[in-house]
Write a protein that holds these residues in place. Structure first.
Motif, PDB file in Angstrom:
ATOM      1  N   VAL A   9       0.830  -1.636   0.180  1.00 58.51           N
ATOM      2  CA  VAL A   9       0.069   0.113  -0.104  1.00 58.51           C
ATOM      3  C   VAL A   9       0.955   1.542   0.046  1.00 58.51           C
ATOM      4  O   VAL A   9       1.628   1.840   0.970  1.00 58.51           O
ATOM      5  CB  VAL A   9      -0.507  -0.268   1.438  1.00 58.51           C
ATOM      6  CG1 VAL A   9      -1.731   0.890   1.036  1.00 58.51           C
ATOM      7  CG2 VAL A   9      -1.456  -1.132   1.565  1.00 58.51           C
ATOM      8  N   ASP A  10       1.268   1.798  -1.175  1.00 61.05           N
ATOM      9  CA  ASP A  10       1.706   2.993  -1.537  1.00 61.05           C
ATOM     10  C   ASP A  10       1.103   4.757  -1.240  1.00 61.05           C
ATOM     11  O   ASP A  10      -0.345   3.938  -1.873  1.00 61.05           O
ATOM     12  CB  ASP A  10       3.183   3.179  -2.361  1.00 61.05           C
ATOM     13  CG  ASP A  10       4.163   1.611  -2.695  1.00 61.05           C
ATOM     14  OD1 ASP A  10       4.538   2.345  -1.004  1.00 61.05           O
ATOM     15  OD2 ASP A  10       4.178   1.284  -3.139  1.00 61.05           O
ATOM     16  N   GLY A  11       1.376   5.097  -0.995  1.00 61.09           N
ATOM     17  CA  GLY A  11       0.833   6.577  -1.261  1.00 61.09           C
ATOM     18  C   GLY A  11       1.472   7.611  -0.792  1.00 61.09           C
ATOM     19  O   GLY A  11       2.646   7.595  -0.235  1.00 61.09           O
ATOM     20  N   SER A  15      -2.346  10.431   2.820  1.00 65.35           N
ATOM     21  CA  SER A  15      -3.824   9.739   2.535  1.00 65.35           C
ATOM     22  C   SER A  15      -5.069   9.038   2.517  1.00 65.35           C
ATOM     23  O   SER A  15      -5.744   8.728   1.694  1.00 65.35           O
ATOM     24  CB  SER A  15      -3.320   9.097   1.029  1.00 65.35           C
ATOM     25  OG  SER A  15      -1.975   8.701   1.792  1.00 65.35           O
ATOM     26  N   LYS A  17      -3.272   6.057   3.681  1.00 62.68           N
ATOM     27  CA  LYS A  17      -2.346   4.784   3.490  1.00 62.68           C
ATOM     28  C   LYS A  17      -2.152   3.442   4.287  1.00 62.68           C
ATOM     29  O   LYS A  17      -2.704   2.549   4.643  1.00 62.68           O
ATOM     30  CB  LYS A  17      -1.947   4.657   2.527  1.00 62.68           C
ATOM     31  CG  LYS A  17      -0.394   5.305   3.086  1.00 62.68           C
ATOM     32  CD  LYS A  17       0.803   6.331   2.004  1.00 62.68           C
ATOM     33  CE  LYS A  17       1.679   6.453   2.823  1.00 62.68           C
ATOM     34  NZ  LYS A  17       1.336   7.332   3.860  1.00 62.68           N
ATOM     35  N   ASP A 119       2.807  -0.803   3.974  1.00 60.65           N
ATOM     36  CA  ASP A 119       2.497   0.786   3.569  1.00 60.65           C
ATOM     37  C   ASP A 119       3.893   1.473   4.082  1.00 60.65           C
ATOM     38  O   ASP A 119       4.864   2.044   4.557  1.00 60.65           O
ATOM     39  CB  ASP A 119       1.226   1.579   4.014  1.00 60.65           C
ATOM     40  CG  ASP A 119       1.117   1.889   6.122  1.00 60.65           C
ATOM     41  OD1 ASP A 119       0.787   1.212   6.234  1.00 60.65           O
ATOM     42  OD2 ASP A 119       1.447   2.594   6.087  1.00 60.65           O
ATOM     43  N   VAL A 137      -2.464   4.864  -2.965  1.00 63.64           N
ATOM     44  CA  VAL A 137      -3.702   6.141  -2.501  1.00 63.64           C
ATOM     45  C   VAL A 137      -3.185   7.026  -2.228  1.00 63.64           C
ATOM     46  O   VAL A 137      -2.067   7.871  -1.774  1.00 63.64           O
ATOM     47  CB  VAL A 137      -3.894   5.099  -1.005  1.00 63.64           C
ATOM     48  CG1 VAL A 137      -4.796   5.622  -0.643  1.00 63.64           C
ATOM     49  CG2 VAL A 137      -4.408   3.958  -0.850  1.00 63.64           C
ATOM     50  N   ALA A 206     -10.635  -0.436  -1.059  1.00 67.05           N
ATOM     51  CA  ALA A 206      -9.629  -1.017  -1.419  1.00 67.05           C
ATOM     52  C   ALA A 206      -9.720  -2.836  -1.156  1.00 67.05           C
ATOM     53  O   ALA A 206      -9.436  -2.967  -1.829  1.00 67.05           O
ATOM     54  CB  ALA A 206      -9.151  -0.745   0.168  1.00 67.05           C
TER      55      ALA A 206
END
Ligand code: CDP
Length: 224
Positions: A9-11, A15, A17, A119, A137, A206
């Protein structure tokens, strides 16, 4: 494919995440790691020893003295530590020092979990390029600044929203433009824009994106 299941889960900053990653982990019974906390702990160690977070030797020393027992501490959540975390994270030696810790967690998730959710900024691109499912995200910067304002308020920190917006934009730019492990959506990651979504709605979205991949991988392992 064998080995543990991984959800990357990147972002962007604030955001949502981290919240999504935690809820995904709980839903599937997987282990969770917030990789940002490693960079924040590194930054905290540097700041506490009155070092300069842009100095390679000081930052590497910080990465080596990360105290994981403080990962849940509100002290690492402040915006001052966030900025210093972004500075130390641009230093290759720091990223190298934290790399093995993250891959070891993914290869052997604690508690005999069948999978792990991690993440961060480079999980789907660098740390786990073969992750089972990947999300990126994002949200409108103004929405993110407002969320960060509320998050800091719960910790008793009162900040000006316009300042937070400026800081978030500056951190996004730094994270996107650094030469090593820049923040970028992996080609095979699904984009999730949470601007107009409540936490519950973002989680439902998600889940709809990752569930088919995770269920298929779980079935595969069951068969094998
Ligand atoms: O919570 P927030 O999104 O504000 O930040 P975080 O995820 O705790 O990460 C803090 C900083 O650490 C980010 O601005 C990045 O510069 C860095 N970071 C990174 O470079 N790579 C990661 N995998 C995670 C965080």
């Amino acid at each position: 494919m064998t080995g543990p299941i991984v959800i990357a889960v990147d972002g962007t900053a604030a955001s949502g995440k981290g919240t999504l990653a935690k809820r995904l982990a709980r839903h599937f019974g997987f282990a969770h790691m917030d990789s940002g906390s490693l960079y924040r702990l590194t930054a905290l160690a540097v700041l506490e020893s009155k070092g300069d977070p842009t100095n390679e030797a000081a930052a590497l020393q910080g990465a080596r003295s990360v105290d994981l027992s403080r990962a849940g501490s509100p002290a690492i959540r402040t915006d001052v530590v966030g900025k210093a975390a972004s500075q130390v994270s641009a230093i290759p030696a720091v990223r190298n020092a934290l790399h093995d810790y993250q891959t070891a967690f993914l290869n052997h998730p604690p508690g005999q979990s069948k999978g792990a959710v991690m993440d961060g900024r480079d999980i789907g691109t660098v740390i786990a390029p073969n992750a089972t499912a990947k999300l990126f995200v994002d949200a409108d910067p103004k929405v993110r600044a407002h969320r960060r304002l509320l998050e800091l308020e719960t910790m008793g920190i009162v900040r000006d929203e316009a300042d937070l917006l400026r800081e978030i934009l500056a951190r996004d730019t730094a994270d996107r433009s650094r030469p090593i492990s820049p923040m970028v959506q992996a080609k095979d990651a699904d984009l999730l824009d949470t601007s107009a979504l409540s936490i519950d709605a973002a989680f439902a979205a998600a889940l709809a994106l990752v569930s088919p991949k995770i269920e298929a991988a779980l079935k595969d392992r069951h068969r094998g």
